[in-house]
Design an enzyme around this catalytic site. Structure first.
Site, short mmCIF file in Angstrom:
data_model
loop_
_atom_site.label_atom_id
_atom_site.label_comp_id
_atom_site.label_asym_id
_atom_site.label_seq_id
_atom_site.Cartn_x
_atom_site.Cartn_y
_atom_site.Cartn_z
N ASN A 86 0.65 -0.94 -0.12
CA ASN A 86 0.31 0.32 0.07
C ASN A 86 1.14 0.84 0.11
OD1 ASN A 86 -2.46 -1.80 0.10
ND2 ASN A 86 -1.94 -1.57 2.15
N GLN A 93 -2.07 3.17 3.32
CA GLN A 93 -0.81 2.35 3.64
C GLN A 93 -0.75 3.48 5.40
OE1 GLN A 93 2.77 4.31 1.92
NE2 GLN A 93 3.92 3.96 3.71
N HIS A 99 6.75 -1.21 3.54
CA HIS A 99 6.10 -2.64 3.63
C HIS A 99 6.22 -3.44 2.79
CE1 HIS A 99 3.36 -0.07 5.39
NE2 HIS A 99 2.38 -1.00 5.37
P1 AMP Z 1 -0.13 -0.45 6.09
O1 AMP Z 1 -1.75 -0.39 6.12
O2 AMP Z 1 0.07 -1.19 4.53
O3 AMP Z 1 0.47 0.18 6.55
O4 AMP Z 1 0.42 -1.91 7.02
C1 AMP Z 1 0.89 -1.51 7.88
C2 AMP Z 1 0.41 -2.82 8.63
O5 AMP Z 1 1.14 -2.84 9.43
C3 AMP Z 1 -0.55 -3.63 9.22
O6 AMP Z 1 -1.36 -4.35 8.39
C4 AMP Z 1 -0.47 -3.52 10.50
O7 AMP Z 1 -1.86 -5.10 11.80
C5 AMP Z 1 0.58 -4.16 10.79
N1 AMP Z 1 0.69 -3.46 12.51
C6 AMP Z 1 0.64 -2.21 12.85
N2 AMP Z 1 1.94 -2.42 13.64
C7 AMP Z 1 2.27 -3.53 13.73
C8 AMP Z 1 3.51 -4.02 14.89
N3 AMP Z 1 3.64 -3.42 15.81
N4 AMP Z 1 3.38 -5.38 14.78
C9 AMP Z 1 2.83 -5.69 13.38
N5 AMP Z 1 2.83 -5.28 12.98
C10 AMP Z 1 1.65 -4.45 12.80
#
Ligand code: AMP
Length: 113
Positions: A86, A93, A99
């Protein structure tokens, strides 16, 4: 290596915030998503801070992330999986450290929502 102390994923790289680490090398970290959207839901990140895919300014980083995706999926015998990035808030995002999601373990529909 750029470290942003205000960035959640930089803090995971630094070990300040715990994560379920699946795979890593000198350049890249793979850890489990805390809100999994599939039985397998991992995040692949460069260890250096870059806010999203659009901001990556060296080809080597793309190769390192691609290598990590191949290595972690091979290590877990995953042949069928989806990768998602994203890029930008309107695209979903929410964490501004580049990521790539790896999703697997259930039928994945197309087109995505
Ligand atoms: P995005 O929405 O593409 O930016 O994805 C961010 C992702 O990070 C989401 O799927 C969240 O569930 C994940 N996330 C947020 N905080 C953490 C954390 N502390 N450890 C692992 N994943 C996380």
């Amino acid at each position: 290596m750029t470290h942003d102390p205000t960035c959640l994923f930089c803090r995971i790289v630094a070990g300040d915030i715990p994560a379920n680490v699946i795979w890593q090398d000198d350049h890249t970290l793979v850890f489990a998503d805390v809100h999994p959207q599939a039985p397998t839901h991992w995040l692949v990140i460069p260890k250096t801070h870059v806010q999203n895919l659009s901001a990556v300014d060296n080809l080597e980083m793309f190769a390192q992330v691609g290598h990590a995706i191949q290595a972690v999926t091979a290590a877990h015998n995953l042949t069928d999986y989806r990768t998602v990035t994203n890029n930008g808030a309107a695209a979903g995002q929410s964490v501004f450290h580049w990521h790539t999601h790896i999703l697997a373990g259930r039928p994945l529909l197309w087109p995505p929502g």
